[in-house]
Design a protein around this motif. Sequence first.
Motif: not given
Length: 144
Positions: A108, A112, A116, A120
């Motif tokens: 990653d 990325d 993410r 979240s």
Amino acid sequence: MTVSLVLVLIMVVLYSSGIYLMLERSLTRVILGFLLVGNATNLLLLIVAGKAGVAPIVGGGVAAEEMSDPLPQALILTAIVITFGVSAFLLGLLYRSWRLSAGDSLVDDAADVAMRSESSTMNEGGPDSEPSDTEFDAGSEAPR
């Protein structure tokens, strides 16, 4: 039409192990998984083709029921050529990846990981709020 159970089991094993390998993060395993799925597809076409018969080009009073269907054979040849072409392309990608990063596993990158973690934190609004995993949410501002 009788299909050998052994052929069906081999096909299932090839499909399952090929899909398992394609889900890995190593490009070498993805290529091996793609090759296994391609071979399983060829075996599926062979199983579906039916019983073996006389070649369709044979003349001389052979009934149509005794001849084998040439279409599955043509589909298998086409699948072999397509699998070979895509495998060559994937091997080229693997070689390029190896030359650039001296490894074949995907990692990653920072964008990325940031996306993410940002996603979240946006989804932890509370029990009554609807989670949104897109940037086109009604409450978000337009990008500048």
